[in-house]
Design a protein around this motif. Structure first.
Motif, short mmCIF file in Angstrom:
data_model
loop_
_atom_site.label_atom_id
_atom_site.label_comp_id
_atom_site.label_asym_id
_atom_site.label_seq_id
_atom_site.Cartn_x
_atom_site.Cartn_y
_atom_site.Cartn_z
N LEU A 27 0.82 -1.21 0.00
CA LEU A 27 0.00 0.00 0.00
C LEU A 27 0.86 1.26 0.00
N TYR A 30 3.30 0.92 -3.68
CA TYR A 30 2.53 0.98 -4.91
C TYR A 30 1.39 1.98 -4.81
N GLY A 31 0.69 1.94 -3.69
CA GLY A 31 -0.46 2.82 -3.52
C GLY A 31 -0.06 4.28 -3.43
N LEU A 35 -0.53 4.84 -7.31
CA LEU A 35 -1.98 5.01 -7.43
C LEU A 35 -2.48 6.35 -6.89
N PHE A 36 -2.00 6.74 -5.72
CA PHE A 36 -2.51 7.94 -5.06
C PHE A 36 -1.56 9.13 -5.18
#
Length: 85
Positions: A27, A30-31, A35-36
């Motif tokens: 998280l 990668y997150g 992603l974020f």
């Protein structure tokens, strides 16, 4: 508790810890880094956008912290099941 049941319970708890810690690392790396990143780039940390910081350095710092957390959890688990001798 039999010795085999004892070992199975130990490994189930160990695998649960590993999966939780790997999920946290995923998280964060990668997150937060991919992603974020657009949402996090509105926040600045040390002059850098937070999404960029997580992608470049934050995930490594979190990984090192998770190593120490894992060591502490495993020391407690070893004591709990009597493998600390």
């Amino acid at each position: 508790m039999k010795k085999n049941d004892h070992a199975i319970a130990y490994w189930k708890e160990n695998i649960r810890y590993v999966l939780i810690l790997l999920t946290i690392w995923f998280l964060v790396s990668y997150g937060a880094g991919i992603l974020f990143k657009d949402a996090l780039n509105h926040i600045r940390l040390g002059g850098f956008k937070l999404g960029f910081w997580f992608a470049q350095q934050g995930s490594m710092y979190v990984f090192v912290v998770l190593i120490f957390v894992y060591v502490r959890l495993m020391n407690k688990l070893d004591k709990k099941y009597g493998y600390d001798k």
